[in-house]
Design a protein around this motif. Sequence first.
Motif, PDB file in Angstrom:
ATOM      1  N   ALA A  92       2.408   2.132   2.342  1.00 22.11           N
ATOM      2  CA  ALA A  92       2.040   1.860   3.737  1.00 22.11           C
ATOM      3  C   ALA A  92       1.815   0.364   3.947  1.00 22.11           C
ATOM      4  CB  ALA A  92       0.789   2.650   4.109  1.00 22.11           C
ATOM      5  N   GLY A  93       1.133  -0.285   2.991  1.00 20.54           N
ATOM      6  CA  GLY A  93       0.913  -1.720   3.094  1.00 20.54           C
ATOM      7  C   GLY A  93       2.208  -2.514   3.045  1.00 20.54           C
ATOM      8  N   LEU A  94       3.142  -2.083   2.207  1.00 21.16           N
ATOM      9  CA  LEU A  94       4.433  -2.777   2.104  1.00 21.16           C
ATOM     10  C   LEU A  94       5.287  -2.562   3.347  1.00 21.16           C
ATOM     11  CD1 LEU A  94       5.110  -1.963  -1.646  1.00 21.16           C
ATOM     12  CD2 LEU A  94       4.939  -4.268  -0.671  1.00 21.16           C
ATOM     13  N   GLY A 128      11.434  -3.945  12.544  1.00 24.46           N
ATOM     14  CA  GLY A 128      10.057  -4.324  12.259  1.00 24.46           C
ATOM     15  C   GLY A 128       9.047  -3.412  12.933  1.00 24.46           C
ATOM     16  N   VAL A 129       9.301  -3.068  14.185  1.00 25.77           N
ATOM     17  CA  VAL A 129       8.388  -2.174  14.915  1.00 25.77           C
ATOM     18  C   VAL A 129       8.376  -0.785  14.279  1.00 25.77           C
ATOM     19  CG1 VAL A 129       7.975  -1.022  17.128  1.00 25.77           C
ATOM     20  CG2 VAL A 129       8.631  -3.446  17.076  1.00 25.77           C
ATOM     21  N   VAL A 130       9.557  -0.289  13.884  1.00 22.54           N
ATOM     22  CA  VAL A 130       9.632   1.024  13.247  1.00 22.54           C
ATOM     23  C   VAL A 130       8.915   1.001  11.892  1.00 22.54           C
ATOM     24  CG1 VAL A 130      11.181   2.801  12.348  1.00 22.54           C
ATOM     25  CG2 VAL A 130      11.758   1.615  14.456  1.00 22.54           C
ATOM     26  N   ALA A 135       4.360   2.643   8.507  1.00 19.75           N
ATOM     27  CA  ALA A 135       3.117   2.343   7.779  1.00 19.75           C
ATOM     28  C   ALA A 135       1.965   3.187   8.309  1.00 19.75           C
ATOM     29  CB  ALA A 135       2.791   0.855   7.904  1.00 19.75           C
ATOM     30  N   ALA A 136       1.853   3.260   9.642  1.00 18.35           N
ATOM     31  CA  ALA A 136       0.800   4.083  10.237  1.00 18.35           C
ATOM     32  C   ALA A 136       1.011   5.555   9.911  1.00 18.35           C
ATOM     33  CB  ALA A 136       0.779   3.874  11.756  1.00 18.35           C
ATOM     34  N   GLY A 137       2.281   6.009   9.948  1.00 17.05           N
ATOM     35  CA  GLY A 137       2.577   7.408   9.652  1.00 17.05           C
ATOM     36  C   GLY A 137       2.199   7.794   8.236  1.00 17.05           C
ATOM     37  N   VAL A 154       5.812  14.549  13.382  1.00 12.60           N
ATOM     38  CA  VAL A 154       6.360  13.285  13.871  1.00 12.60           C
ATOM     39  C   VAL A 154       6.060  12.140  12.908  1.00 12.60           C
ATOM     40  CG1 VAL A 154       4.307  12.761  15.257  1.00 12.60           C
ATOM     41  CG2 VAL A 154       6.515  11.752  15.864  1.00 12.60           C
ATOM     42  N   TRP A 155       4.870  12.174  12.259  1.00 11.75           N
ATOM     43  CA  TRP A 155       4.525  11.110  11.311  1.00 11.75           C
ATOM     44  C   TRP A 155       5.414  11.162  10.070  1.00 11.75           C
ATOM     45  CZ3 TRP A 155       2.152   7.541  13.620  1.00 11.75           C
ATOM     46  CH2 TRP A 155       1.098   7.765  14.497  1.00 11.75           C
ATOM     47  N   THR A 156       5.823  12.352   9.665  1.00 11.59           N
ATOM     48  CA  THR A 156       6.635  12.482   8.458  1.00 11.59           C
ATOM     49  C   THR A 156       8.061  11.986   8.671  1.00 11.59           C
ATOM     50  OG1 THR A 156       7.366  14.745   8.972  1.00 11.59           O
ATOM     51  CG2 THR A 156       5.283  14.501   7.795  1.00 11.59           C
ATOM     52  N   LEU A 157       8.497  11.846   9.921  1.00  9.50           N
ATOM     53  CA  LEU A 157       9.876  11.442  10.213  1.00  9.50           C
ATOM     54  C   LEU A 157      10.067   9.930  10.251  1.00  9.50           C
ATOM     55  CD1 LEU A 157      10.675  13.983  13.070  1.00  9.50           C
ATOM     56  CD2 LEU A 157      11.724  13.965  10.805  1.00  9.50           C
ATOM     57  N   LEU A 158       9.000   9.181  10.499  1.00  9.82           N
ATOM     58  CA  LEU A 158       9.133   7.752  10.764  1.00  9.82           C
ATOM     59  C   LEU A 158       9.750   6.941   9.626  1.00  9.82           C
ATOM     60  CD1 LEU A 158       5.865   7.067  12.787  1.00  9.82           C
ATOM     61  CD2 LEU A 158       8.219   6.979  13.611  1.00  9.82           C
ATOM     62  N   PRO A 159       9.385   7.162   8.340  1.00  8.70           N
ATOM     63  CA  PRO A 159      10.024   6.358   7.281  1.00  8.70           C
ATOM     64  C   PRO A 159      11.539   6.481   7.251  1.00  8.70           C
ATOM     65  CG  PRO A 159       8.060   7.422   6.428  1.00  8.70           C
ATOM     66  CD  PRO A 159       8.302   8.010   7.790  1.00  8.70           C
ATOM     67  N   GLY A 160      12.077   7.648   7.620  1.00  6.59           N
ATOM     68  CA  GLY A 160      13.520   7.825   7.599  1.00  6.59           C
ATOM     69  C   GLY A 160      14.240   6.958   8.604  1.00  6.59           C
TER      70      GLY A 160
END
Length: 292
Positions: A92-94, A128-130, A135-137, A154-160
């Motif tokens: 998340a930090g990275l 960058g925004v995604v 990170a928040a997700g 919805v949080w689980t989808l964001l890294p993809g």
Amino acid sequence: MRKALVLPAVAVIGGLIGLVVRSRFLVQAFEPDTGLAVRGVPVAYAMWAVALITVAAIAALSLGKHRTFEKAYTSAFGRGNMIQTSCNLAAAGLFLAAGFFNIEAFVSSPVNAFTMAREVSIVRPILGVVCLGAAAGIWFVTQEMKSFRQAKSVWTLLPGFTSCLWVMANYQTWAQDPNLEKYLFSLVAILLSMVGCYCLPGFAFGKGQVPLTLITCLSAAAFGIMVLGDGLPLMDTALILAMVFYLGSMASILLDNDARPEPPKPVDPTSCGGSCQGCTGCGPVPAPEGNE
């Protein structure tokens, strides 16, 4: 040894060996003056051998019988230990750092005098925004997993989504490079990360596949380690490291939970033939004699 230790170790060791071999490849396989590729360099065969052996070993160890996690993201990725949770939070930090680096790269890039456009792709600030959302997700999902609550899908989808934009952001640079060998491993790492990131939320939608998830996540982590020596910009290096920590830790948690005994299935009321009175599983328990 437990697969939860062996499989991530195979990915990390294979990735580190590949990193060393690929570093030698980038030095020996290109002419110093023109930058063009030199064909038939032995280190190129060694690099591909390490990559294929690593992926084959991960695939061989991932196949076999696994639990069924139907519509149970929490059952698949809950109960992470301290190291796994720390790796998730590091990811998340990275992602957070990668988000700021991508936005900063676009804002600080010079403007072309002829086209009046910035030299850095407009996709970079969107990426960058995604990344900030990813990170928040990851942080929110990690907190929900610690409390063993069902994660918001919805949080689980964001890294993809970061991987999709990641390919788009690098496309212009790669398209101008005649040497496919320079960026092919980076492209494979991103594509595997994309597939792995979409395999993970599949468990929240009743579509989870344990072998495919382990193969793609751990192979992506291995390729991500291999390309760390490619001299990529800081915004891409932070994103690669984020994927390595995220996919590696999630695969390790999945392996731990996969090794636990599967919970008993609930009794099917229809198996009683429409009458629960004569069913020992769900019928009333008779009172002991002498206590009337």
